[in-house]
Design a protein around this motif. Structure first.
Motif, mmCIF file in Angstrom:
data_model
loop_
_atom_site.group_PDB
_atom_site.id
_atom_site.type_symbol
_atom_site.label_atom_id
_atom_site.label_comp_id
_atom_site.label_asym_id
_atom_site.label_seq_id
_atom_site.Cartn_x
_atom_site.Cartn_y
_atom_site.Cartn_z
ATOM 1 N N GLN A 103 55.225 44.244 38.647
ATOM 2 C CA GLN A 103 54.147 43.831 37.757
ATOM 3 C C GLN A 103 53.305 42.431 38.165
ATOM 4 O O GLN A 103 54.059 41.506 38.891
ATOM 5 C CB GLN A 103 54.532 43.485 36.404
ATOM 6 N N VAL A 104 52.071 42.598 38.371
ATOM 7 C CA VAL A 104 51.438 41.563 39.174
ATOM 8 C C VAL A 104 50.760 41.039 38.106
ATOM 9 O O VAL A 104 50.175 41.174 37.144
ATOM 10 C CB VAL A 104 50.229 41.937 39.855
ATOM 11 N N PRO A 105 51.305 39.336 37.816
ATOM 12 C CA PRO A 105 50.678 38.596 36.882
ATOM 13 C C PRO A 105 49.309 38.399 36.688
ATOM 14 O O PRO A 105 48.518 38.715 37.679
ATOM 15 C CB PRO A 105 51.425 37.110 37.222
ATOM 16 N N PRO A 106 48.621 38.043 35.579
ATOM 17 C CA PRO A 106 47.246 37.848 35.490
ATOM 18 C C PRO A 106 46.636 36.993 36.007
ATOM 19 O O PRO A 106 47.535 35.977 36.410
ATOM 20 C CB PRO A 106 46.987 37.881 33.978
ATOM 21 N N GLY A 131 57.750 39.057 31.658
ATOM 22 C CA GLY A 131 56.884 40.296 31.344
ATOM 23 C C GLY A 131 55.672 39.326 30.692
ATOM 24 O O GLY A 131 55.691 38.438 29.942
ATOM 25 N N TYR A 132 54.684 39.920 31.123
ATOM 26 C CA TYR A 132 52.867 39.669 30.787
ATOM 27 C C TYR A 132 52.419 40.870 30.134
ATOM 28 O O TYR A 132 52.333 42.015 30.732
ATOM 29 C CB TYR A 132 52.049 39.227 31.855
ATOM 30 N N VAL A 133 52.325 40.762 28.681
ATOM 31 C CA VAL A 133 51.924 41.894 28.074
ATOM 32 C C VAL A 133 50.316 42.138 28.450
ATOM 33 O O VAL A 133 49.821 43.233 28.695
ATOM 34 C CB VAL A 133 51.833 41.553 26.580
ATOM 35 N N ARG A 134 49.579 41.175 28.936
ATOM 36 C CA ARG A 134 48.164 41.309 29.324
ATOM 37 C C ARG A 134 48.100 42.261 30.540
ATOM 38 O O ARG A 134 47.386 43.221 30.824
ATOM 39 C CB ARG A 134 47.698 39.813 29.732
ATOM 40 N N ALA A 135 49.477 41.986 31.519
ATOM 41 C CA ALA A 135 49.350 42.507 32.739
ATOM 42 C C ALA A 135 49.656 44.194 32.387
ATOM 43 O O ALA A 135 49.351 45.281 32.769
ATOM 44 C CB ALA A 135 50.331 42.295 33.712
ATOM 45 N N ILE A 136 50.323 44.602 31.524
ATOM 46 C CA ILE A 136 50.715 45.926 30.779
ATOM 47 C C ILE A 136 49.418 46.628 30.541
ATOM 48 O O ILE A 136 49.196 47.643 30.855
ATOM 49 C CB ILE A 136 51.863 45.965 29.892
ATOM 50 N N ALA A 137 48.612 45.883 29.698
ATOM 51 C CA ALA A 137 47.414 46.423 29.189
ATOM 52 C C ALA A 137 46.525 46.787 30.354
ATOM 53 O O ALA A 137 45.769 47.865 30.409
ATOM 54 C CB ALA A 137 46.475 45.625 28.198
ATOM 55 N N ARG A 138 46.344 45.809 31.219
ATOM 56 C CA ARG A 138 45.348 46.110 32.265
ATOM 57 C C ARG A 138 45.759 47.145 33.232
ATOM 58 O O ARG A 138 44.898 47.949 33.568
ATOM 59 C CB ARG A 138 45.670 44.590 33.130
ATOM 60 N N ASP A 139 47.112 46.941 33.544
ATOM 61 C CA ASP A 139 47.673 48.204 34.464
ATOM 62 C C ASP A 139 47.620 49.662 33.631
ATOM 63 O O ASP A 139 47.415 50.592 34.396
ATOM 64 C CB ASP A 139 48.800 47.885 34.985
#
Length: 301
Positions: A120-123, A178-186
């Motif tokens: 996962q790439v962080p925001p 984990g970054y939830v924002r990154a999950i939504a983005r990806d």
């Protein structure tokens, strides 16, 4: 000579149901003030607009924070489809839009790619350090960074509601970092429609549940009173992911001085990390080796 920090020597955990619009650090400061605690810290930052479990460690419990940070945690979040933002949440500027709205079957199929061991790439707007500076500070100055992907274990990612074609409600259980924002983005990119997080709530973190949490209003109302003290959970709750071994009475002083000492253990492997108790109270954490505990952290109360 360093000034001695004022406050009470209290140890344990206070679970807060963090509201939106306040930083995690501000919540910790509020708890420290309300309990007149000498030392406090939290086990895992929530973004200012996120809500839910913020476990605040007091006194010697701050030494158990890594075990809560490493534990599984669960989030329920609403993703807005059709828009990407520069912050990956609703606070940012919209930077891309799409008319595509995938159906539920397509969303469920895509979720499988985000379960298990993922990278996962962080925001861009995150607390990751780049050249010694927080990424969000560089992002605020308009700098775009190539952040390195990080490993993340995702135990589960489920579609739990679809209020309308623009929104999906997801539940994710994951490990540390984990970054939830990154999950939504990806997920939005995988579906070809873009997406960002519109709302986020941490429903549990390790042993701590949102429904155990006190509101800031409750904390204010019972500040500096025994009523608030009654909500403090034992330090030992933060160690429930580790096996417990038991101290002999003659081992307590040795362990507290950082020296190896005999313990009573059952079903523990050589070299395994464990915590040692005496009369139910945590004495130390360390490595179990052939009947002895070699302490790495000790608790003094």
């Amino acid at each position: 000579m360093a000034r001695k920090r004022k406050g009470r020597d209290i140890s344990g955990w206070l679970v807060v149901d963090k509201p939106a619009g306040i930083t995690s650090t501000a919540v910790v400061n509020k708890v420290r003030w309300a309990l007149d605690a000498k030392k406090a810290g939290h086990a895992g930052t929530l973004d200012p607009d996120a809500t839910g479990v913020l476990a605040v460690a007091l006194g010697e419990a701050t030494k158990t924070v890594p075990y809560i940070t490493d534990a599984l945690k669960s989030y329920v979040f609403t993703a807005r489809l059709g828009q990407a933002t520069n912050t990956d949440d609703a606070e940012g500027e919209v930077i891309a839009e799409s008319p595509i709205r995938p159906d539920d079957a397509a969303i469920k199929a895509a979720l499988g790619g985000f379960v298990g061991d993922i990278m996962q790439v962080p925001p861009q707007f995150s607390a990751v350090k780049v050249d010694g500076e927080r990424a969000y500070k560089k992002a605020r100055d308009g700098e775009e960074m190539a952040l390195a992907a990080r490993p993340l274990w995702v135990e589960e990612l489920l579609l739990i509601d679809r209020p309308d074609e623009d929104h999906v409600v997801l539940e994710m259980t994951c490990g540390k970092g984990g970054y939830v924002r990154a999950i939504a983005r990806d997920l939005g990119e995988a579906l070809g429609c873009f997406a960002h997080v519109e709302s986020l709530r941490r429903v549990w973190s390790g042993p701590f549940q949102a429904d155990q949490g006190l509101s800031l209003e409750q904390i204010d109302a019972s500040a500096k009173t025994p009523d608030l003290d009654a909500h403090i959970q034992p330090l030992e709750v933060g160690l429930n992911e580790l096996p417990e071994v038991r101290c002999l009475a003659e081992s307590v002083a040795k362990l507290r001085n950082g020296n190896p000492a005999p313990v009573i253990a059952s079903g523990v492997d050589y070299g395994e990390e464990v915590w040692a108790s005496f009369d139910g109270q945590a004495i130390a954490v360390g490595s179990y080796r052939g009947g002895e505990l070699h302490p790495s952290r000790v608790f003094v109360r």
